[in-house]
Motif scaffolding. Structure first.
Motif, short mmCIF file in Angstrom:
data_model
loop_
_atom_site.label_atom_id
_atom_site.label_comp_id
_atom_site.label_asym_id
_atom_site.label_seq_id
_atom_site.Cartn_x
_atom_site.Cartn_y
_atom_site.Cartn_z
N ARG A 25 -77.78 67.65 -54.10
CA ARG A 25 -78.23 67.35 -55.46
C ARG A 25 -78.08 65.85 -55.71
NH1 ARG A 25 -75.34 71.97 -55.56
NH2 ARG A 25 -76.31 73.84 -56.46
N PRO A 26 -78.92 65.27 -56.55
CA PRO A 26 -78.80 63.83 -56.84
C PRO A 26 -77.51 63.55 -57.61
CG PRO A 26 -80.44 64.87 -58.26
CD PRO A 26 -80.06 65.90 -57.23
N GLN A 27 -77.07 62.31 -57.51
CA GLN A 27 -75.85 61.90 -58.20
C GLN A 27 -76.06 61.95 -59.70
OE1 GLN A 27 -74.37 57.71 -57.96
NE2 GLN A 27 -72.74 58.62 -56.74
N PRO A 28 -75.14 62.56 -60.46
CA PRO A 28 -75.31 62.63 -61.91
C PRO A 28 -75.45 61.25 -62.53
CG PRO A 28 -73.58 64.12 -61.20
CD PRO A 28 -73.94 63.30 -60.00
N ALA A 29 -76.20 61.17 -63.62
CA ALA A 29 -76.48 59.89 -64.26
C ALA A 29 -75.22 59.26 -64.84
CB ALA A 29 -77.54 60.07 -65.34
N TRP A 30 -74.29 60.08 -65.36
CA TRP A 30 -73.11 59.51 -65.99
C TRP A 30 -72.21 58.83 -64.96
CZ3 TRP A 30 -68.08 60.76 -64.82
CH2 TRP A 30 -67.86 61.92 -64.08
N ILE A 31 -72.21 59.32 -63.72
CA ILE A 31 -71.42 58.67 -62.68
C ILE A 31 -71.96 57.29 -62.38
CG2 ILE A 31 -70.74 58.82 -60.26
CD1 ILE A 31 -70.59 61.80 -60.52
N ARG A 32 -73.27 57.19 -62.26
CA ARG A 32 -73.87 55.88 -62.01
C ARG A 32 -73.64 54.93 -63.18
NH1 ARG A 32 -77.25 55.45 -57.86
NH2 ARG A 32 -78.31 53.70 -58.87
N ALA A 33 -73.67 55.46 -64.39
CA ALA A 33 -73.45 54.61 -65.56
C ALA A 33 -72.02 54.05 -65.57
CB ALA A 33 -73.73 55.40 -66.84
N VAL A 34 -71.04 54.90 -65.31
CA VAL A 34 -69.65 54.43 -65.29
C VAL A 34 -69.42 53.46 -64.14
CG1 VAL A 34 -67.25 55.18 -65.08
CG2 VAL A 34 -68.85 56.54 -66.42
N ALA A 35 -70.02 53.74 -62.98
CA ALA A 35 -69.88 52.83 -61.84
C ALA A 35 -70.50 51.47 -62.14
CB ALA A 35 -70.51 53.46 -60.60
N LEU A 36 -71.66 51.48 -62.80
CA LEU A 36 -72.27 50.21 -63.19
C LEU A 36 -71.39 49.44 -64.17
CD1 LEU A 36 -76.03 51.23 -63.56
CD2 LEU A 36 -75.04 49.67 -61.87
N ALA A 37 -70.74 50.16 -65.08
CA ALA A 37 -69.81 49.50 -66.01
C ALA A 37 -68.65 48.87 -65.24
CB ALA A 37 -69.30 50.51 -67.03
N GLY A 38 -68.13 49.59 -64.22
CA GLY A 38 -67.06 49.02 -63.41
C GLY A 38 -67.51 47.78 -62.66
N VAL A 39 -68.74 47.80 -62.13
CA VAL A 39 -69.26 46.62 -61.42
C VAL A 39 -69.42 45.45 -62.39
CG1 VAL A 39 -71.28 45.72 -60.21
CG2 VAL A 39 -70.39 47.97 -59.63
N ALA A 40 -69.93 45.71 -63.58
CA ALA A 40 -70.11 44.63 -64.55
C ALA A 40 -68.77 44.04 -64.98
CB ALA A 40 -70.87 45.17 -65.76
N LEU A 41 -67.80 44.90 -65.29
CA LEU A 41 -66.49 44.40 -65.69
C LEU A 41 -65.81 43.66 -64.54
CD1 LEU A 41 -65.17 47.49 -67.72
CD2 LEU A 41 -65.98 45.31 -68.62
N GLY A 42 -65.96 44.18 -63.31
CA GLY A 42 -65.35 43.51 -62.16
C GLY A 42 -65.96 42.14 -61.92
N THR A 43 -67.28 42.04 -62.03
CA THR A 43 -67.94 40.74 -61.86
C THR A 43 -67.49 39.74 -62.91
OG1 THR A 43 -69.86 41.87 -60.91
CG2 THR A 43 -70.17 39.61 -61.66
N LEU A 44 -67.42 40.19 -64.14
CA LEU A 44 -66.97 39.31 -65.22
C LEU A 44 -65.52 38.89 -65.01
CD1 LEU A 44 -67.67 37.99 -67.93
CD2 LEU A 44 -66.93 40.09 -69.06
N GLY A 45 -64.69 39.84 -64.56
CA GLY A 45 -63.30 39.51 -64.31
C GLY A 45 -63.13 38.50 -63.19
N VAL A 46 -63.93 38.64 -62.13
CA VAL A 46 -63.86 37.68 -61.03
C VAL A 46 -64.24 36.28 -61.51
CG1 VAL A 46 -64.93 37.03 -58.85
CG2 VAL A 46 -64.18 39.37 -59.21
N LEU A 47 -65.29 36.17 -62.30
CA LEU A 47 -65.72 34.86 -62.79
C LEU A 47 -64.64 34.23 -63.67
CD1 LEU A 47 -69.47 35.62 -63.64
CD2 LEU A 47 -68.54 34.46 -61.63
N ILE A 48 -64.06 35.02 -64.55
CA ILE A 48 -63.01 34.48 -65.44
C ILE A 48 -61.78 34.07 -64.63
CG2 ILE A 48 -61.43 35.07 -67.31
CD1 ILE A 48 -63.61 36.78 -68.51
N SER A 49 -61.41 34.86 -63.67
CA SER A 49 -60.23 34.54 -62.86
C SER A 49 -60.44 33.27 -62.05
CB SER A 49 -59.90 35.71 -61.93
OG SER A 49 -59.60 36.87 -62.68
N VAL A 50 -61.63 33.11 -61.49
CA VAL A 50 -61.92 31.89 -60.74
C VAL A 50 -61.86 30.67 -61.65
CG1 VAL A 50 -63.73 30.65 -59.47
CG2 VAL A 50 -63.24 33.04 -58.95
#
Length: 201
Positions: A158-183
């Motif tokens: 079965r395809p990956q549920p949409a809510w999983i992809r949404a939460v994962a995208l939120a994690g990627v966005a927050l992680g990218t922002l955190g890396v930029l701020i930390s640098v």
């Protein structure tokens, strides 16, 4: 001389079933070998051909509940790590306090104001940025793993549920922002270290 008319047999006359009861009975019980057997129940109700097939194709509720649990949990972990990277973790605070204490010990015997600022304040600031950057990088990597996981390994039924992809995208966005701020914090791009004034003399 009297002649008696001979009895003639009418060949056009065919025997009826009533004349030959054994033959009629044999013809009645003879079945057509090409006929398909009837699957109708004895009570006369029609049998549903899809009864057993529908039961076999019905999804298992326990299997449906387990589908996507691991990927969903990993996506939530990614988003949580991203939030920690932006708000700060207790481990970063403890590491910063340790650097502050070490700086006080090193400058207790004397030192210039610039050295005291760098040892007491600068090292603690950079340590906090480094710890937050580690959490941000973990959030970014975990989120990317959840998004690209369906493309590798055994294909999912079965395809990956949409809510999983949404939460994962939120994690990627927050992680990218955190890396930029930390640098930016680590290299003093946003705020530079305080500079001690030159004593008047």
């Amino acid at each position: 001389m009297n002649t008696t008319p001979s009895k003639t047999t009418d060949l056009s006359k065919t025997a009826s079933p009533a004349d030959d009861p054994e033959k009629s009975t044999a013809d009645a019980v003879t079945e057509d070998p090409t006929a398909t057997p009837s699957t109708a129940p004895a009570d006369g109700t029609p049998a549903a051909a899809d009864d057993f097939e529908d039961d076999d194709l019905e999804p298992d509720p326990f299997t449906e509940a387990r589908h996507g649990v691991g990927a969903g949990a990993t996506a939530v972990v990614s988003a949580a790590l991203g939030v920690v990277a932006l708000t700060g973790a207790w481990s970063g605070r403890v590491a910063a306090e340790r650097e502050t204490l070490m700086g006080q010990i090193q400058t207790s015997g004397g030192g210039s104001p610039a050295q005291q600022i760098a040892e007491i304040y600068g090292d603690a600031w950079h340590t906090t940025a480094l710890v937050n950057g580690v959490f941000a990088l973990l959030a970014l990597l975990v989120g990317v793993f959840v998004l690209v996981r369906p493309a590798f390994g055994t294909p999912a039924t079965r395809p990956q549920p949409a809510w999983i992809r949404a939460v994962a995208l939120a994690g990627v966005a927050l992680g990218t922002l955190g890396v930029l701020i930390s640098v930016g914090m680590y290299f003093d791009l946003f705020l530079s270290l305080p500079v001690a004034g030159t004593p008047a003399g």
